[in-house]
Write a protein that holds these residues in place. Structure first.
Motif, PDB file in Angstrom:
ATOM      1  N   SER A 151       0.820  -1.216   0.000  1.00  0.00           N
ATOM      2  CA  SER A 151       0.000   0.000   0.000  1.00  0.00           C
ATOM      3  C   SER A 151       0.844   1.251   0.000  1.00  0.00           C
ATOM      4  O   SER A 151       2.027   1.237   0.318  1.00  0.00           O
ATOM      5  CB  SER A 151      -0.916   0.055   1.218  1.00  0.00           C
ATOM      6  N   ASP A 152       0.191   2.309  -0.324  1.00  0.00           N
ATOM      7  CA  ASP A 152       0.785   3.636  -0.289  1.00  0.00           C
ATOM      8  C   ASP A 152       1.144   3.970   1.160  1.00  0.00           C
ATOM      9  O   ASP A 152       0.297   3.941   2.048  1.00  0.00           O
ATOM     10  CB  ASP A 152      -0.260   4.632  -0.820  1.00  0.00           C
ATOM     11  N   PRO A 184      -0.899   7.789   2.238  1.00  0.00           N
ATOM     12  CA  PRO A 184      -2.141   8.093   1.536  1.00  0.00           C
ATOM     13  C   PRO A 184      -2.706   9.443   1.977  1.00  0.00           C
ATOM     14  O   PRO A 184      -2.632   9.793   3.153  1.00  0.00           O
ATOM     15  CB  PRO A 184      -3.063   6.948   1.966  1.00  0.00           C
ATOM     16  N   PRO A 230      -5.562  12.221   2.906  1.00  0.00           N
ATOM     17  CA  PRO A 230      -6.853  12.083   3.580  1.00  0.00           C
ATOM     18  C   PRO A 230      -7.957  11.760   2.589  1.00  0.00           C
ATOM     19  O   PRO A 230      -8.823  10.931   2.857  1.00  0.00           O
ATOM     20  CB  PRO A 230      -7.046  13.455   4.219  1.00  0.00           C
ATOM     21  N   LEU A 237      -8.871   3.043  15.721  1.00  0.00           N
ATOM     22  CA  LEU A 237      -8.804   4.122  14.734  1.00  0.00           C
ATOM     23  C   LEU A 237     -10.197   4.686  14.465  1.00  0.00           C
ATOM     24  O   LEU A 237     -10.377   5.903  14.317  1.00  0.00           O
ATOM     25  CB  LEU A 237      -8.190   3.601  13.429  1.00  0.00           C
ATOM     26  N   LEU A 258     -11.496   8.484  14.925  1.00  0.00           N
ATOM     27  CA  LEU A 258     -12.122   9.211  13.821  1.00  0.00           C
ATOM     28  C   LEU A 258     -13.469   9.780  14.226  1.00  0.00           C
ATOM     29  O   LEU A 258     -13.808  10.930  13.950  1.00  0.00           O
ATOM     30  CB  LEU A 258     -12.363   8.254  12.646  1.00  0.00           C
ATOM     31  N   ALA A 294     -13.235  12.657  16.563  1.00  0.00           N
ATOM     32  CA  ALA A 294     -12.794  13.860  15.866  1.00  0.00           C
ATOM     33  C   ALA A 294     -13.928  14.468  15.053  1.00  0.00           C
ATOM     34  O   ALA A 294     -14.124  15.687  15.028  1.00  0.00           O
ATOM     35  CB  ALA A 294     -11.614  13.524  14.960  1.00  0.00           C
ATOM     36  N   GLN A 320      -9.799  16.367   5.167  1.00  0.00           N
ATOM     37  CA  GLN A 320      -8.591  16.696   5.914  1.00  0.00           C
ATOM     38  C   GLN A 320      -8.927  16.914   7.382  1.00  0.00           C
ATOM     39  O   GLN A 320      -8.263  16.398   8.269  1.00  0.00           O
ATOM     40  CB  GLN A 320      -7.963  17.966   5.315  1.00  0.00           C
ATOM     41  N   PHE A 343      -9.908  13.538   9.000  1.00  0.00           N
ATOM     42  CA  PHE A 343      -8.835  12.558   9.131  1.00  0.00           C
ATOM     43  C   PHE A 343      -7.578  13.134   9.765  1.00  0.00           C
ATOM     44  O   PHE A 343      -6.588  12.425   9.959  1.00  0.00           O
ATOM     45  CB  PHE A 343      -8.502  11.945   7.770  1.00  0.00           C
ATOM     46  N   ALA A 381      -7.256  13.865  12.654  1.00  0.00           N
ATOM     47  CA  ALA A 381      -7.104  13.288  13.990  1.00  0.00           C
ATOM     48  C   ALA A 381      -6.155  12.101  13.973  1.00  0.00           C
ATOM     49  O   ALA A 381      -5.608  11.723  15.001  1.00  0.00           O
ATOM     50  CB  ALA A 381      -8.466  12.864  14.541  1.00  0.00           C
ATOM     51  N   LEU A 382      -5.968  11.522  12.804  1.00  0.00           N
ATOM     52  CA  LEU A 382      -5.070  10.375  12.702  1.00  0.00           C
ATOM     53  C   LEU A 382      -3.682  10.842  12.247  1.00  0.00           C
ATOM     54  O   LEU A 382      -3.562  11.754  11.427  1.00  0.00           O
ATOM     55  CB  LEU A 382      -5.602   9.364  11.685  1.00  0.00           C
ATOM     56  N   THR A 383      -2.682  10.195  12.771  1.00  0.00           N
ATOM     57  CA  THR A 383      -1.329  10.487  12.302  1.00  0.00           C
ATOM     58  C   THR A 383      -1.160   9.868  10.918  1.00  0.00           C
ATOM     59  O   THR A 383      -1.915   8.969  10.532  1.00  0.00           O
ATOM     60  CB  THR A 383      -0.280   9.864  13.241  1.00  0.00           C
ATOM     61  N   PRO A 384      -0.163  10.351  10.170  1.00  0.00           N
ATOM     62  CA  PRO A 384       0.079   9.751   8.850  1.00  0.00           C
ATOM     63  C   PRO A 384       0.247   8.240   8.933  1.00  0.00           C
ATOM     64  O   PRO A 384      -0.248   7.500   8.079  1.00  0.00           O
ATOM     65  CB  PRO A 384       1.376  10.434   8.401  1.00  0.00           C
ATOM     66  N   GLU A 441      -1.080   6.250  11.114  1.00  0.00           N
ATOM     67  CA  GLU A 441      -2.390   5.661  11.367  1.00  0.00           C
ATOM     68  C   GLU A 441      -3.235   5.645  10.100  1.00  0.00           C
ATOM     69  O   GLU A 441      -3.970   4.699   9.841  1.00  0.00           O
ATOM     70  CB  GLU A 441      -3.110   6.432  12.482  1.00  0.00           C
ATOM     71  N   ARG A 442      -3.110   6.717   9.325  1.00  0.00           N
ATOM     72  CA  ARG A 442      -3.853   6.750   8.055  1.00  0.00           C
ATOM     73  C   ARG A 442      -3.382   5.628   7.135  1.00  0.00           C
ATOM     74  O   ARG A 442      -4.188   4.979   6.472  1.00  0.00           O
ATOM     75  CB  ARG A 442      -3.658   8.093   7.367  1.00  0.00           C
ATOM     76  N   ALA A 443      -2.085   5.412   7.114  1.00  0.00           N
ATOM     77  CA  ALA A 443      -1.550   4.350   6.268  1.00  0.00           C
ATOM     78  C   ALA A 443      -2.062   2.987   6.732  1.00  0.00           C
ATOM     79  O   ALA A 443      -2.455   2.141   5.927  1.00  0.00           O
ATOM     80  CB  ALA A 443      -0.022   4.380   6.288  1.00  0.00           C
ATOM     81  N   GLU A 444      -2.082   2.815   8.049  1.00  0.00           N
ATOM     82  CA  GLU A 444      -2.555   1.545   8.601  1.00  0.00           C
ATOM     83  C   GLU A 444      -4.043   1.362   8.312  1.00  0.00           C
ATOM     84  O   GLU A 444      -4.488   0.290   7.899  1.00  0.00           O
ATOM     85  CB  GLU A 444      -2.284   1.520  10.112  1.00  0.00           C
ATOM     86  N   SER A 493      -5.719   2.633   5.909  1.00  0.00           N
ATOM     87  CA  SER A 493      -5.851   2.383   4.481  1.00  0.00           C
ATOM     88  C   SER A 493      -5.570   0.913   4.165  1.00  0.00           C
ATOM     89  O   SER A 493      -6.280   0.283   3.379  1.00  0.00           O
ATOM     90  CB  SER A 493      -4.869   3.290   3.747  1.00  0.00           C
ATOM     91  N   ARG A 494      -4.559   0.374   4.805  1.00  0.00           N
ATOM     92  CA  ARG A 494      -4.199  -1.023   4.595  1.00  0.00           C
ATOM     93  C   ARG A 494      -5.323  -1.945   5.068  1.00  0.00           C
ATOM     94  O   ARG A 494      -5.728  -2.873   4.366  1.00  0.00           O
ATOM     95  CB  ARG A 494      -2.915  -1.346   5.369  1.00  0.00           C
ATOM     96  N   LEU A 495      -5.849  -1.660   6.244  1.00  0.00           N
ATOM     97  CA  LEU A 495      -6.917  -2.493   6.792  1.00  0.00           C
ATOM     98  C   LEU A 495      -8.147  -2.433   5.907  1.00  0.00           C
ATOM     99  O   LEU A 495      -8.833  -3.437   5.677  1.00  0.00           O
ATOM    100  CB  LEU A 495      -7.263  -2.039   8.223  1.00  0.00           C
ATOM    101  N   LEU A 496      -8.414  -1.243   5.378  1.00  0.00           N
ATOM    102  CA  LEU A 496      -9.604  -1.082   4.543  1.00  0.00           C
ATOM    103  C   LEU A 496      -9.482  -1.882   3.256  1.00  0.00           C
ATOM    104  O   LEU A 496     -10.444  -2.511   2.820  1.00  0.00           O
ATOM    105  CB  LEU A 496      -9.818   0.405   4.218  1.00  0.00           C
TER     106      LEU A 496
END
Lengths: 147, 147
Positions: free
Chosen positions: A2-3, A6, A8, A134, A138, A141, B117, B120, B122-125, B127-130, B132-135
């Motif tokens: 994955s990226d 990514p 937002p 997470l 979210l 927030a 923005q 999201f 509220a999430l660290t970069p 966390e966003r990557a994680e 995204s991976r889970l999704l």
DNA sequence: CGAATATCAGTGACACTGAAATTA
DNA sequence: CTAATTTCAGTGGCACTGATATTC
């Protein structure tokens, strides 16, 4: 893979895509029991919180009171819920879960859990815990930043 | 803190709750531009994929062709899209994005990104990557397990 | 009186299925 | 003739705002 960074907007897109898909799955399984997500959620709230006013129910569901009137109309038509006057306030009605509604909710519980189990089985328990964390972050927030 | 072992059903519940909330936020911001999520998604697909047949568009959107007819009716009424005959197949029409549609899409992009923005942020970069991976894992699993 | 409660009236956005018309 | 493509007709689920009657 994955990226690693990514945006937002990209995460949001995946999020909605996944939500749509899972919702479609859940809906399919619920529909076999004669339910929908919205109806199921309403019945579930009634089961956990007991008889509620329309306005309270609206708050729990996050929709307008007027919309709850329609929803309860439909549930009442199908015999799953029932309006009764609030003995303490003659302006209000209390929405009760009927035996039929309670039974349907119980019957739909296993298949619903199964469907979610199937979808979320792809994640390890640790991943589910992380996802859950997470999501609540979210959600908090989003609640903090009214649109 | 959070439950270290959330059940699939519990995670599903948080998931839908978060999705509803975020969708509501996104919708609010889009509505200020005269768009909705479904309309925006349709226009966005047209922008990226060029003129498309109704059936192709239906596939990309994940809805029935008949529903696309209504959607395109609405977009055409607002001058955002336009039907033109497919020169290669007289059964088919190609749905084109108009200049107005393209412009609206560009104008709505910034506020939409801003809204996401905010949510999201509220999430660290990481966390966003994680997330995204889970999704994508979830999405792949759901696609593998048709309802 | 002002505030709260639920409903009525009207509307909108979004999806579905099944049948029909046109063309490949 | 069969298959593909789009549209028509009818319907359902779910939500909204604004106005109204009743009661606190």
């Amino acid at each position: 893979v994955s990226d690693p960074h990514p945006s937002p907007a990209a995460v949001a897109e995946s999020f909605f895509a996944a939500a749509d898909l899972l919702r479609k799955h859940a809906n399919t399984h619920l529909r076999e029991q004669g339910l929908t997500l919205a109806r199921g959620k309403t019945l579930s709230i009634l089961r956990h919180r007991g008889p509620l006013r329309v306005s309270t129910l609206a708050g729990k569901l996050g929709i307008a009171s007027r919309s709850v009137t329609d929803a309860v109309d439909a549930l009442e038509r199908d015999g799953l819920a029932q309006r009764r006057p609030d003995p303490d306030d003659r302006r209000a009605v209390l929405v009760h879960l009927t035996d039929k509604g309670r039974k349907l909710l119980e019957e739909s519980d296993a298949p619903r859990r199964e469907a979610m189990q199937r979808s979320f089985a792809a994640l390890t328990p640790a991943e589910r815990a992380e996802l859950s964390r997470l999501l609540s972050k979210l959600r908090a927030a989003a609640l903090d930043t009214p649109p």
